[in-house]
Motif scaffolding. Sequence first.
Motif, PDB file in Angstrom:
ATOM      1  N   SER A  16       0.829  -1.207   0.000  1.00 11.36           N
ATOM      2  CA  SER A  16       0.000   0.000   0.000  1.00 11.36           C
ATOM      3  C   SER A  16       0.863   1.257   0.000  1.00 11.36           C
ATOM      4  O   SER A  16       0.527   2.258  -0.656  1.00 11.36           O
ATOM      5  CB  SER A  16      -0.927   0.004   1.217  1.00 11.36           C
ATOM      6  N   LEU A  17       1.977   1.217   0.733  1.00 11.84           N
ATOM      7  CA  LEU A  17       2.905   2.347   0.755  1.00 11.84           C
ATOM      8  C   LEU A  17       3.487   2.593  -0.635  1.00 11.84           C
ATOM      9  O   LEU A  17       3.552   3.744  -1.108  1.00 11.84           O
ATOM     10  CB  LEU A  17       4.014   2.053   1.771  1.00 11.84           C
ATOM     11  N   HIS A  77       2.166  11.205   2.233  1.00 12.61           N
ATOM     12  CA  HIS A  77       1.408  11.934   3.245  1.00 12.61           C
ATOM     13  C   HIS A  77       2.116  11.981   4.598  1.00 12.61           C
ATOM     14  O   HIS A  77       1.521  12.389   5.589  1.00 12.61           O
ATOM     15  CB  HIS A  77       0.017  11.339   3.401  1.00 12.61           C
ATOM     16  N   ALA A  78       3.361  11.553   4.627  1.00  9.60           N
ATOM     17  CA  ALA A  78       4.179  11.751   5.827  1.00  9.60           C
ATOM     18  C   ALA A  78       4.766  13.162   5.798  1.00  9.60           C
ATOM     19  O   ALA A  78       5.008  13.728   4.728  1.00  9.60           O
ATOM     20  CB  ALA A  78       5.289  10.717   5.900  1.00  9.60           C
ATOM     21  N   SER A  79       5.017  13.714   6.980  1.00 11.21           N
ATOM     22  CA  SER A  79       5.622  15.038   7.090  1.00 11.21           C
ATOM     23  C   SER A  79       6.992  14.892   7.747  1.00 11.21           C
ATOM     24  O   SER A  79       7.085  14.442   8.897  1.00 11.21           O
ATOM     25  CB  SER A  79       4.727  15.958   7.926  1.00 11.21           C
ATOM     26  N   LEU A 123      11.264   2.544   6.580  1.00 11.34           N
ATOM     27  CA  LEU A 123       9.933   2.691   6.018  1.00 11.34           C
ATOM     28  C   LEU A 123       9.140   3.681   6.860  1.00 11.34           C
ATOM     29  O   LEU A 123       8.991   3.492   8.072  1.00 11.34           O
ATOM     30  CB  LEU A 123       9.207   1.346   5.996  1.00 11.34           C
ATOM     31  N   ILE A 124       8.617   4.725   6.217  1.00  8.64           N
ATOM     32  CA  ILE A 124       7.855   5.761   6.904  1.00  8.64           C
ATOM     33  C   ILE A 124       6.453   5.760   6.293  1.00  8.64           C
ATOM     34  O   ILE A 124       6.288   6.067   5.103  1.00  8.64           O
ATOM     35  CB  ILE A 124       8.497   7.146   6.742  1.00  8.64           C
ATOM     36  N   PHE A 125       5.433   5.440   7.096  1.00  8.30           N
ATOM     37  CA  PHE A 125       4.084   5.244   6.580  1.00  8.30           C
ATOM     38  C   PHE A 125       3.255   6.536   6.658  1.00  8.30           C
ATOM     39  O   PHE A 125       3.744   7.598   7.041  1.00  8.30           O
ATOM     40  CB  PHE A 125       3.417   4.091   7.323  1.00  8.30           C
ATOM     41  N   ALA A 126       1.977   6.416   6.290  1.00  8.84           N
ATOM     42  CA  ALA A 126       1.099   7.579   6.126  1.00  8.84           C
ATOM     43  C   ALA A 126       0.908   8.349   7.428  1.00  8.84           C
ATOM     44  O   ALA A 126       0.790   7.765   8.512  1.00  8.84           O
ATOM     45  CB  ALA A 126      -0.263   7.134   5.593  1.00  8.84           C
ATOM     46  N   VAL A 156      14.569   1.041  10.042  1.00  7.56           N
ATOM     47  CA  VAL A 156      13.561   1.408  11.035  1.00  7.56           C
ATOM     48  C   VAL A 156      12.187   1.404  10.356  1.00  7.56           C
ATOM     49  O   VAL A 156      12.043   1.905   9.234  1.00  7.56           O
ATOM     50  CB  VAL A 156      13.846   2.799  11.637  1.00  7.56           C
ATOM     51  N   THR A 157      11.193   0.848  11.019  1.00  6.75           N
ATOM     52  CA  THR A 157       9.826   0.862  10.520  1.00  6.75           C
ATOM     53  C   THR A 157       8.980   1.763  11.414  1.00  6.75           C
ATOM     54  O   THR A 157       8.914   1.546  12.630  1.00  6.75           O
ATOM     55  CB  THR A 157       9.216  -0.552  10.500  1.00  6.75           C
ATOM     56  N   ILE A 158       8.356   2.778  10.807  1.00  9.10           N
ATOM     57  CA  ILE A 158       7.499   3.699  11.546  1.00  9.10           C
ATOM     58  C   ILE A 158       6.129   3.670  10.887  1.00  9.10           C
ATOM     59  O   ILE A 158       5.941   4.191   9.778  1.00  9.10           O
ATOM     60  CB  ILE A 158       8.079   5.123  11.564  1.00  9.10           C
ATOM     61  N   LEU A 159       5.171   3.033  11.564  1.00  9.23           N
ATOM     62  CA  LEU A 159       3.840   2.840  10.992  1.00  9.23           C
ATOM     63  C   LEU A 159       2.977   4.095  11.139  1.00  9.23           C
ATOM     64  O   LEU A 159       3.387   5.089  11.725  1.00  9.23           O
ATOM     65  CB  LEU A 159       3.184   1.619  11.624  1.00  9.23           C
ATOM     66  N   ALA A 160       1.772   4.039  10.588  1.00 10.67           N
ATOM     67  CA  ALA A 160       0.940   5.224  10.385  1.00 10.67           C
ATOM     68  C   ALA A 160       0.664   6.000  11.672  1.00 10.67           C
ATOM     69  O   ALA A 160       0.509   5.430  12.755  1.00 10.67           O
ATOM     70  CB  ALA A 160      -0.382   4.814   9.745  1.00 10.67           C
TER      71      ALA A 160
END
Length: 224
Positions: A21-22, A109-111, A123-126, A140-144
């Motif tokens: 989806s990302l 849509h990440a800031s 990975l930087i999610f929504a 590093v995984t950073i979820l929504a």
Amino acid sequence: MALVQSLILVGGGGTGSDVMSLIEACNQLNDVQRYEVRGLLDDGAEAGSYRFGVKVLGGLDQGAELCAQDPDVLLVDCMGSPDNYTRRKVVLTDAGLDLGRFATLIHPHASVAFDAQIGFGSLIFANVSILSDVVVGSHVTILANCVLNHGVRVADFAILASNVCLSGDVVVGSASYLGCGVNVKGRIKIGAGALAGLGSAVIRDIADGETVVGVPARPIARVK
């Protein structure tokens, strides 16, 4: 015409579905395809089968050969289970994969603040907000919906589940796991391999390898 980056996913669990989806969100930005997924590697799935619409190319040990065949392909680290989060680096290196050969993906849509730093393979999610002077390591995984306030440091292979909020100057150790909705007070240090359970409010430092839960978060024995 912009070049399309070829990707191979590593790991066929739920995080892999989220990563798809990302990637799709990145490809929809300005209607420009940036990424093409060639397939995935998963030790627990049969080669030729499909996971979330992606063909399984083989186990993780096939990755080095595939990378040798195509010097432009990048891997994507999709491993994110709380059951084995401390072993992600070992699993990848034991499979002979080059840790520097992993793509960094950031949801449109990440800031991300202009002075923030994000390492390779992360990975930087929504709807993630990464504010000033934040340093995010590699893999590093950073979820929504996570928020990383000023001065936060997140070490390699850490995982932040959805809706984690880190107040200013928090330090998150390598290969640690913060569950959904964890809130961390400013200037707290979270040790390497530590785990903060779902919805915890962390107001004291967490030692290496320690598991904490609750409001306020308190140590518990880790279930083997």
